[in-house]
Write a protein that holds these residues in place. Structure first.
Motif, short mmCIF file in Angstrom:
data_model
loop_
_atom_site.label_atom_id
_atom_site.label_comp_id
_atom_site.label_asym_id
_atom_site.label_seq_id
_atom_site.Cartn_x
_atom_site.Cartn_y
_atom_site.Cartn_z
N ILE A 94 -22.58 1.65 58.98
CA ILE A 94 -23.23 2.79 59.62
C ILE A 94 -23.66 2.37 61.02
N ASN A 95 -24.05 3.35 61.84
CA ASN A 95 -24.42 3.07 63.24
C ASN A 95 -23.36 2.18 63.89
N HIS A 96 -22.11 2.59 63.70
CA HIS A 96 -20.95 1.78 64.09
C HIS A 96 -20.45 2.05 65.50
N GLY A 97 -20.93 3.11 66.12
CA GLY A 97 -20.55 3.38 67.50
C GLY A 97 -19.41 4.36 67.67
N VAL A 98 -18.70 4.72 66.62
CA VAL A 98 -17.66 5.73 66.73
C VAL A 98 -18.33 7.10 66.65
N PRO A 99 -18.20 7.94 67.66
CA PRO A 99 -18.90 9.23 67.65
C PRO A 99 -18.54 10.07 66.43
N VAL A 100 -19.57 10.63 65.80
CA VAL A 100 -19.35 11.48 64.63
C VAL A 100 -18.48 12.67 65.00
N SER A 101 -18.68 13.21 66.21
CA SER A 101 -17.88 14.35 66.65
C SER A 101 -16.39 13.99 66.70
N LEU A 102 -16.09 12.75 67.10
CA LEU A 102 -14.69 12.31 67.16
C LEU A 102 -14.13 12.12 65.75
N MET A 103 -14.95 11.58 64.84
CA MET A 103 -14.52 11.45 63.45
C MET A 103 -14.18 12.82 62.86
N ASP A 104 -15.05 13.80 63.10
CA ASP A 104 -14.83 15.15 62.57
C ASP A 104 -13.60 15.81 63.21
N ASP A 105 -13.47 15.67 64.54
CA ASP A 105 -12.32 16.26 65.23
C ASP A 105 -11.01 15.68 64.71
N THR A 106 -11.00 14.37 64.48
CA THR A 106 -9.77 13.73 64.01
C THR A 106 -9.42 14.21 62.61
N MET A 107 -10.41 14.29 61.74
CA MET A 107 -10.16 14.78 60.39
C MET A 107 -9.63 16.22 60.43
N ASN A 108 -10.22 17.06 61.28
CA ASN A 108 -9.78 18.45 61.37
C ASN A 108 -8.37 18.58 61.90
N VAL A 109 -8.03 17.77 62.92
CA VAL A 109 -6.69 17.81 63.49
C VAL A 109 -5.64 17.38 62.46
N LEU A 110 -5.98 16.37 61.67
CA LEU A 110 -5.04 15.90 60.66
C LEU A 110 -4.87 16.92 59.54
#
Length: 336
Positions: free
Chosen positions: A71-87
């Motif tokens: 956790i608190n890993h530095g990868v933006p949560v918004s980017l994680m969500d966007d990537t999941m949605n695009v896939l």
């Protein structure tokens, strides 16, 4: 029957015969316990005085569990969500478009396939589609192999790939420090290949009879999983199958067999598998760092348990023996 199950209706009334496992391999209707004590590593603490403690936590997790969450890993949560949605959008695109990426060639740098690599020859199929492509280095000739639909695919997945690679290399630096190796030991050839591997599972009418992925160990250097909110990942822990439930905005990190070798068997690489879900679809993203094929793997130890081998030698031995991790490791062990 259509090979890609993402082209089926999401409402499948009965399990096709080719997806029903033999009785001894079925997960059954058991209620599986949850791993409640899975190590959770707060990487923000590694930036300050807590660095030594975080290194100790990671090494303990790699030895005792073979996996941990960050956790608190530095990868933006918004980017994680966007990537999941695009896939998810990609898997929901037309059958014709997805079929342009269909391939059973393991060497393809961008492909979608179903179940395993030998769909036509296997006796039973796994309940999944898989989309895999190379992610490093992000040069134009590589990006041109990726989907251009959804229109934001290359932009979003490219940004995600860069961020998760940086994160994995940070974790590997902490591991190398804990093992007494030089900073950057795992950079370069040992982590040269980066794959994004996305599993997509539609709802399954009878999860007790099939699996989304077989039980396996990862042959690579290190793996990182971005789970969706639907449970399904299981690890073989304390002599039984246990659920590793999703933790919001966290990544699951799993040392691969090459880390087990380089650590001179201080680390373990867990057996894991994926269950299906009766009511909800499930999409998960895995990022894998893999040595280049001719990279020499050898424990940097005065008394190595393993003889030197190239990653290609290991992977060939592993796959030719039904992906049996114990067999592959024993084959390359130094004999007394």
């Amino acid at each position: 029957m259509e090979v890609l199950m993402s082209n089926w209706s999401n409402v499948v009334q009965s399990l096709p015969e080719k997806y029903i496992f033999p009785p001894e391999k079925r997960p059954g209707k058991d209620v599986f316990p949850v791993v409640n004590d899975v190590p959770v590593i707060d990487l923000e603490r590694a930036k300050g005085h807590g660095r030594g403690d975080i290194i100790h936590q990671i090494l303990d997790a790699c030895q005792e569990f073979g996996f941990f969450q960050v956790i608190n890993h530095g990868v933006p949560v918004s980017l994680m969500d966007d990537t999941m949605n695009v896939l998810k959008e990609f898997f929901g695109s037309s059958a014709e478009y997805k079929s342009s990426f269909y391939s059973t060639d393991i060497n393809s740098k961008c492909r979608i396939y179903s179940s395993t690599m030998s769909y036509d020859n296997e006796e039973v199929h796994y309940w999944r589609d898989n989309f895999t492509h190379h992610c490093h280095p992000l040069e134009d000739q590589l990006l041109e192999l990726w989907p251009d639909k959804p229109i934001r695919y290359r932009e979003v997945v490219g940004a995600y790939s860069v961020e998760v690679r940086k994160l994995l290399l940070r974790i590997l630096d902490l591991i190398s420090e804990g093992l007494g190796l030089k900073l950057g030991y795992f950079d370069g050839e040992l982590s040269k290949i980066q794959l994004l591997s996305v599993n997509h599972h539609i709802p399954c009418p009878n999860p007790s009879l099939t699996l989304g992925m077989p039980e396996h160990c990862d042959p690579n250097l290190i793996s990182m999983l971005h789970q969706c909110s639907v449970p399904g990942l299981q690890v073989f822990h304390q002599g039984q199958w246990m659920n590793l439930d999703p933790m919001p905005n966290a990544f699951v990190v799993i040392p691969g067999l090459q880390l087990k070798v380089i650590s001179n068997e201080k680390f373990t690489s867990p057996i894991h598998r994926v269950m299906t879900h009766p009511k909800e679809g499930r999409t998960t993203m895995g990022t894998f760092l893999i040595p280049s094929h001719d990279t020499l793997i050898l424990p940097p130890n005065h008394a190595p348990l393993f003889r030197g081998f190239t990653y290609q030698e290991f992977f060939t031995t592993f796959t030719k023996n039904s992906c049996d991790a114990d067999f592959a490791l024993e084959y390359f062990k130094n004999k007394p």
